[in-house]
Design an enzyme around this catalytic site. Structure first.
Site, PDB file in Angstrom:
ATOM      1  N   GLU A  50      41.220  49.562  40.829  1.00  0.00           N
ATOM      2  CA  GLU A  50      41.383  50.609  41.830  1.00  0.00           C
ATOM      3  C   GLU A  50      42.793  50.438  42.388  1.00  0.00           C
ATOM      4  O   GLU A  50      43.134  49.342  42.822  1.00  0.00           O
ATOM      5  CB  GLU A  50      40.395  50.407  42.984  1.00  0.00           C
ATOM      6  CG  GLU A  50      38.945  50.528  42.602  1.00  0.00           C
ATOM      7  CD  GLU A  50      38.050  50.255  43.811  1.00  0.00           C
ATOM      8  OE1 GLU A  50      37.341  49.234  43.813  1.00  0.00           O
ATOM      9  OE2 GLU A  50      38.086  51.065  44.762  1.00  0.00           O
ATOM     10  N   ARG A  93      33.261  36.079  38.822  1.00  0.00           N
ATOM     11  CA  ARG A  93      34.626  36.218  39.346  1.00  0.00           C
ATOM     12  C   ARG A  93      35.313  34.870  39.351  1.00  0.00           C
ATOM     13  O   ARG A  93      34.681  33.833  39.508  1.00  0.00           O
ATOM     14  CB  ARG A  93      34.582  36.686  40.802  1.00  0.00           C
ATOM     15  CG  ARG A  93      34.103  38.062  41.026  1.00  0.00           C
ATOM     16  CD  ARG A  93      34.005  38.319  42.525  1.00  0.00           C
ATOM     17  NE  ARG A  93      35.306  38.654  43.090  1.00  0.00           N
ATOM     18  CZ  ARG A  93      35.801  39.883  43.095  1.00  0.00           C
ATOM     19  NH1 ARG A  93      35.125  40.883  42.564  1.00  0.00           N
ATOM     20  NH2 ARG A  93      36.977  40.130  43.636  1.00  0.00           N
ATOM     21  N   LYS A 116      41.078  42.056  47.748  1.00  0.00           N
ATOM     22  CA  LYS A 116      42.136  42.968  48.185  1.00  0.00           C
ATOM     23  C   LYS A 116      41.980  43.370  49.645  1.00  0.00           C
ATOM     24  O   LYS A 116      42.968  43.611  50.330  1.00  0.00           O
ATOM     25  CB  LYS A 116      42.142  44.221  47.294  1.00  0.00           C
ATOM     26  CG  LYS A 116      42.950  44.021  46.032  1.00  0.00           C
ATOM     27  CD  LYS A 116      43.037  45.311  45.246  1.00  0.00           C
ATOM     28  CE  LYS A 116      41.774  45.517  44.454  1.00  0.00           C
ATOM     29  NZ  LYS A 116      41.790  46.726  43.635  1.00  0.00           N
TER      30      LYS A 116
HETATM   31  P1  ATP Z   1      38.866  42.932  45.206  1.00  0.00           P
HETATM   32  O1  ATP Z   1      37.559  42.301  45.543  1.00  0.00           O
HETATM   33  O2  ATP Z   1      40.006  41.976  45.224  1.00  0.00           O
HETATM   34  O3  ATP Z   1      39.128  44.177  45.963  1.00  0.00           O
HETATM   35  P2  ATP Z   1      38.043  44.560  43.055  1.00  0.00           P
HETATM   36  O4  ATP Z   1      37.003  44.078  42.109  1.00  0.00           O
HETATM   37  O5  ATP Z   1      37.643  45.580  44.041  1.00  0.00           O
HETATM   38  O6  ATP Z   1      38.731  43.311  43.686  1.00  0.00           O
HETATM   39  P3  ATP Z   1      39.360  46.200  41.178  1.00  0.00           P
HETATM   40  O7  ATP Z   1      40.676  46.850  41.276  1.00  0.00           O
HETATM   41  O8  ATP Z   1      38.152  47.056  41.230  1.00  0.00           O
HETATM   42  O9  ATP Z   1      39.288  45.114  42.322  1.00  0.00           O
HETATM   43  O10 ATP Z   1      39.294  45.226  39.937  1.00  0.00           O
HETATM   44  C1  ATP Z   1      39.618  45.587  38.636  1.00  0.00           C
HETATM   45  C2  ATP Z   1      38.897  44.660  37.718  1.00  0.00           C
HETATM   46  O11 ATP Z   1      39.249  43.307  37.999  1.00  0.00           O
HETATM   47  C3  ATP Z   1      37.395  44.778  37.888  1.00  0.00           C
HETATM   48  O12 ATP Z   1      36.823  44.877  36.602  1.00  0.00           O
HETATM   49  C4  ATP Z   1      37.013  43.498  38.559  1.00  0.00           C
HETATM   50  O13 ATP Z   1      35.736  43.108  38.149  1.00  0.00           O
HETATM   51  C5  ATP Z   1      38.090  42.522  38.117  1.00  0.00           C
HETATM   52  N1  ATP Z   1      38.288  41.477  39.107  1.00  0.00           N
HETATM   53  C6  ATP Z   1      38.591  41.628  40.413  1.00  0.00           C
HETATM   54  N2  ATP Z   1      38.614  40.444  41.042  1.00  0.00           N
HETATM   55  C7  ATP Z   1      38.337  39.499  40.107  1.00  0.00           C
HETATM   56  C8  ATP Z   1      38.199  38.073  40.131  1.00  0.00           C
HETATM   57  N3  ATP Z   1      38.365  37.366  41.258  1.00  0.00           N
HETATM   58  N4  ATP Z   1      37.902  37.451  38.972  1.00  0.00           N
HETATM   59  C9  ATP Z   1      37.747  38.144  37.841  1.00  0.00           C
HETATM   60  N5  ATP Z   1      37.840  39.481  37.752  1.00  0.00           N
HETATM   61  C10 ATP Z   1      38.137  40.163  38.865  1.00  0.00           C
HETATM   62 MG    MG Z   2      36.610  47.176  43.339  1.00  0.00          MG
END
Ligand code: ATP
Ligand code: MG
Length: 564
Positions: A39, A265, A275
């Protein structure tokens, strides 16, 4: 706690790769298509690196392809700056999506049609309940939800209202489109989830074309289906959303059938990979920006001097599993050191200078000495350093009354100056407060280059810079942004910030070869750690500490319980 999955990582296999291999073997798929779907509401962090390496790595290993797709369904949180930074960071990590760059917003029209399809099939309805009412009717994990009074509207009425939502007739929050699934489901995600909400907001890509936006849940799986993604790999928090994604796929005329697999994760001790929290750190001014070198973002790690190969190696060592784990920060630093040790040029820099005058060295005389650029890499060659009567050494490398096990300089003690000579401390000069301001030494001309022809040995080799040509520099030392391994575990995460995460040293002196150090490219300051020039370099020298070397004296102090 350190928990890793080295066995599978070393074999280059993990459960996701095993599933994909089995799908290929059984002919369930002929080409593997994955995607990395961020995102664009913030900068990528080290956790994302795990997902990027997994998705792009799998595509490369199995001869398939990996898309970069922005799940840009929330215009109020998204920004062009984030889109740009994400592309830059994925490239920097070493991956290439070729022509496969997509946006969920590319599919807004298709998604809208599919929403009408659900309405026509009696599987979606417009709900006029307020957000508070909807929350109240949602039920809990132990109690079923209640059906909305608007749940049984006619198809015609739903279509009419949904089209008027699109036309912008209603204010934000007045109505939503919901899937009609099951308000008694044990899975909260199936209790008539919201598919569309009214948002009078300008989108970075579609501008003002839309007054309603699909939810992430409605856009995500369908976007995968449109792109022909075979393996939708995501993190475990989406496991409970999988039944909803499957329901949508089954109830829509989508062109392909993606399958979702979840992995744990990446979590790192002393670090927050969210984020939402990182956004707060930036907006509330706790850090200087998304690329503040203390941040766990890829932009910050790059600025700090971490090479992309170190991130890839770290992620490879951590492996892919489904079990929750928190990786020790030392494991990250270890990967960084392993890569930098092989590549970083060695240089001398004195962070807390103490003047050393060599009494038997002729005034005005200098000598040019040869210094090795990288003992791990003979091809890196040598450089010259100038030696003279006045030099600077590290203040910590001298103790007037040394405790046991302190082998560096002290009155009467002989040490080696790296690439230069043996010197012996013959006296000290102090200021009125009693602080040592200068060391008086003698040198042995026979030890030029660092060895004594009579075979006598010294117990320490010190780095130094020559007063004649040393350059002033600012050096920024970083420690963890948070003071506890599990920030936020007891409440507000901001209360756990480490008040001394940044130490700025302004009076440092570095050898002249560092003047041209390229921004972001790590060098080893001998005996200190890995550093790199910061972009703040304009007109002056500023270095970031990427990571320290293991410090044997700190260990001795810790185990001895002594105070230096
Ligand atoms: P955040 O919790 O930091 O906002 P998010 O999952 O909302 O992270 P996205 O932009 O949706 O952020 O993430 C893109 C991809 O990265 C998704 O497939 C998510 O599962 C993966 N991702 C995000 N954080 C991690 C992490 N700590 N370890 C592994 N994969 C991750
Ligand atoms: Mg997300």
């Amino acid at each position: 706690m350190v928990a890793t999955d080295t066995t599978t990582a070393e074999a280059g296999r993990d459960f996701v790769r095993d599933i994909i291999q089995a799908d290929l073997d059984a002919g369930r798929v002929t080409e593997v298509v994955t995607r990395f779907p961020p995102e664009p509401n913030g900068y990528l962090h080290i956790g994302h690196a795990k997902s990027i390496c997994l998705n792009f790595g799998i595509a490369a290993e199995f001869g398939g392809r990996c898309h970069l797709r922005f799940d840009d369904t929330n215009p109020t949180k998204e920004d062009q700056e984030f889109l740009d930074s994400i592309e830059q960071d994925v490239r920097w990590l070493g991956f290439d999506w070729g022509r496969h760059l997509y946006h969920a917003s590319d599919y807004f029209e298709q998604l809208y049609e599919w929403a009408e399809h659900l309405i026509r099939a009696g599987k979606a309805y417009v709900d006029d309940s307020t957000p508070t009412e909807m929350r109240a009717m949602r039920g809990t994990l132990t109690e079923p939800g209640q059906e909305s009074p608007f749940r049984n509207r006619s198809v015609e009425q739903n279509l009419d209202l949904f089209r008027r939502m699109r036309a912008g007739e209603f204010p934000n929050g007045a109505r939503v489109l919901r899937a009609k699934i099951d308000m008694a489901s044990g899975n909260m995600n199936l209790r008539d989830p919201v598919l569309y909400r009214i948002l009078h907001a300008t989108h970075p890509r579609t501008g003002d074309a839309w007054r309603i936006y699909p939810t992430y849940d409605f856009a995500h799986g369908q976007s995968d289906a449109i792109e022909g993604i075979t393996h939708s790999i995501c993190t475990l928090e989406f496991e409970d959303h999988r039944p909803l994604y499957d329901w949508l796929i089954e109830n829509l005329p989508v062109p392909s059938r993606p399958h979702q697999y979840e992995f744990a994760r990446l979590n790192i001790a002393y670090t927050v990979l969210s984020k939402r929290v990182l956004t707060r750190l930036v907006h509330e001014g706790y850090v200087s920006g998304w690329d503040d070198p203390r941040m766990p973002t890829l932009a910050a790690q790059r600025r700090r001097g971490v090479p992309p190969a170190a991130l890839r190696e770290f992620v490879r060592r951590v492996g892919v599993a489904r079990a929750y784990s928190v990786v020790d920060l030392a494991q990250y630093e270890h990967a960084v050191r392993d890569v930098l040790n092989k590549t970083a040029l060695r240089r001398m820099a004195v962070l807390r200078p103490l003047k050393l005058v060599i009494e038997n060295w002729p005034e005005g005389h200098t000598e040019i000495l040869e210094a090795v650029n990288n003992p791990e890499d003979p091809a890196a060659g040598t450089r010259t350093v100038t030696f003279g009567r006045e030099i600077f050494v590290e203040r910590d490398d001298f103790m007037e009354n040394p405790p046991r096990k302190f082998f560096r300089l002290s009155p009467g003690r002989e040490v080696r100056l790296r690439y230069a000579f043996f010197v012996t401390c013959v006296g000290v000069v102090k200021d009125p407060a009693g602080e040592v301001t200068e060391l008086r030494c003698t040198y042995d001309p026979a030890t030029r280059g660092g060895d004594a022809p009579d075979g006598r040995r010294v117990q320490a080799t010190l780095h130094w810079v020559a007063a004649a040509d040393a350059m002033a520099a600012e050096v920024r030392l970083y420690s963890t942004l948070f003071a506890r391994p599990d920030p936020g575990a007891d409440g507000d995460v901001m209360a756990d910030l480490n008040p001394s995460s940044l130490e700025t040293l302004r009076g440092c002196l570095v050898e002249p070869a560092l003047a041209g150090a390229p921004v972001g490219e790590a060098v080893q300051f001998e005996r200190q750690g890995y550093f790199c020039a910061d972009p703040d370099n304009a007109g002056r020298l500023v270095f970031n500490r990427t990571v320290g070397l293991r410090d044997t004296w700190a260990k001795v102090q810790a185990t001895d319980g002594r105070n230096a």
